[in-house]
Design an enzyme around this catalytic site. Structure first.
Site, PDB file in Angstrom:
ATOM      1  CG  ASP A 167      -2.097  -0.963   1.037  1.00  0.00           C
ATOM      2  OD1 ASP A 167      -2.678  -0.996  -0.063  1.00  0.00           O
ATOM      3  OD2 ASP A 167      -2.420  -1.683   1.990  1.00  0.00           O
ATOM      4  CG  ASP A 199      -8.096  -3.232  -2.856  1.00  0.00           C
ATOM      5  OD1 ASP A 199      -8.463  -4.255  -3.466  1.00  0.00           O
ATOM      6  OD2 ASP A 199      -8.596  -2.877  -1.776  1.00  0.00           O
TER       7      ASP A 199
END
Length: 408
Positions: free
Chosen positions: A122, A182
């Site tokens: 991330d 994502d």
């Protein structure tokens, strides 16, 4: 209806939704400033109530509210930690008030330890949304250095056999090499790193990941799986499943937003027509879905079993709206439609999903869903919803002024 008549109706729809969507701009920005000022007061209070113990992570950024309305803070290692500093950078741009930059710098600095954290995929969410927005607005050389180090760290998660960046490290008993939809958003950091350094290795890894995801993540109707698990010996998918959606074969709403936004961004960076075609097909899936509500703000999963008695996800709506605005600038045949739909979504979010001034502890949007299967963060504010809503608001303003998008 012939093509000329259809186009005429689309133009009328665009003009109508522009009138509806543009009117609240100043009001919404003013509300965002009111809410941000409150959140900036609430965070230090919450930090005092949760002092870090020796060896424990320091809580640095707001994420959401508990069901009882208490502020939830997260450490820099949390995937949402970069959204609040990014939101403050966007607010400085939207309001024209430099005062927000001081707070943005403070909260951005708190994310810097993540630049060497190789245990997470991330990096884009955390570092690019904070340091990336800061660099775009200030050209601060120290921010550039953090972005490049973060990109190098992210690249350590690339597996050339799979051709993708590994997502989670946890739940190793469940999957071997998971890749989630994502992760498309984290590629923006790698594209930026090539621009900043001239080193094409970042670009090549981003393209490889996008191509692998394009081949394996999508169903024939162009909806996306949430998780694809790969065999690192062969590079082939082992299983396709969900983690936050209703079922393995369902269309988790935020995941569809990540797909739309991600491939639109990849087209911007590469001009590969396959990415534009994919973004348009995902957009058509979303906009034509029979379970998309009249206000265009999706339920948490397009296939949730109890629609219309299911929670909405304003975060998915904000991500989709922002993606549609950018997509509208690339599509010769459907650009007017995409912008019209985004305007409708933004008008509805501003009218029916924003908090009252002084409410929600300072968050801007309400009614988002984090993970319904885990009974976590249901019908609550989420900081990434605020971030993408404000980004979409800026894109809407810039397009209406004929300036094009503000590209990071």
């Amino acid at each position: 209806m012939n093509r000329k008549t259809a186009f005429f109706h689309l133009v009328l729809a665009l003009l109508a939704t522009q009138a509806l969507g543009q009117a609240p701009y100043k009001k919404t920005v003013k509300l965002a400033e009111t809410q941000a000022a409150l959140l900036l007061k609430q965070v230090p209070k919450a930090m005092q109530q949760k002092p870090a113990a020796a060896g424990k992570p320091v809580f640095v950024s707001p994420r959401t509210l508990t069901p009882s309305g208490e502020l939830v803070l997260v450490p820099s290692r949390d995937w949402t930690s970069g959204f609040f500093p990014g939101y403050l950078w966007l607010l400085s741009e939207a309001s024209g008030q430099p005062k927000w930059q001081a707070a943005a710098r403070t909260y951005t600095t708190r994310i810097e330890p993540e630049k060497t954290n190789a245990t997470t995929h991330d990096m884009g969410f955390k570092v690019y949304c904070s340091f990336g927005q800061g660099y775009r607005l200030t050209q601060d050389a120290t921010y550039r250095a953090v972005l490049l180090e973060s990109a190098r760290t992210l690249c350590t998660r690339f597996n050339p056999t799979v051709g993708a960046l590994r997502s989670w490290d946890h739940h190793r008993e469940t999957w071997g090499f998971p890749v989630i939809i994502d992760n498309m958003l984290n590629l923006e950091l790698l594209f930026a790193a090539t621009r900043l350094s001239g080193d094409s290795s970042f670009y090549k890894i981003a393209v490889s990941h996008a191509n692998t995801t394009l081949r394996h993540h999508f169903r024939p109707d162009f909806s996306s799986y949430h998780v694809v698990d790969y065999d690192t010996a062969t590079g082939q998918p082992v299983k396709k499943m969900t983690h936050q959606g209703y079922a393995d074969a369902s269309a988790w709403a935020r995941g569809q937003g990540w797909a739309l936004y991600g491939y639109t961004m990849c087209y911007r960076e590469t001009k590969n027509p396959a990415y534009l075609a994919q973004a348009e097909k995902v957009a058509q899936y979303i906009l034509n879905h029979p379970n998309l509500p009249p206000d265009l703000i999706p339920y948490w999963d397009f296939n949730a079993p109890n629609i219309p008695n299911e929670p909405r996800d304003a975060s998915a709506g904000a991500i989709i709206a922002s993606g549609l605005y950018e997509l509208s600038t690339f599509s010769a045949t459907r650009g007017v439609l995409y912008r019209s739909k985004a305007d409708q979504m933004m008008a509805n979010l501003a009218r029916s999903y924003t908090a009252k001034p002084g409410g929600s502890q300072g968050f801007l949007l309400q009614h988002s869903t984090g993970s319904k299967p885990m009974n976590s963060e249901i019908d609550v504010p989420l900081i990434y919803a605020d971030y993408y809503f404000l980004e979409a608001l800026l894109r809407q303003r810039n397009l209406a002024a004929g300036r094009g998008l503000s590209v990071r």
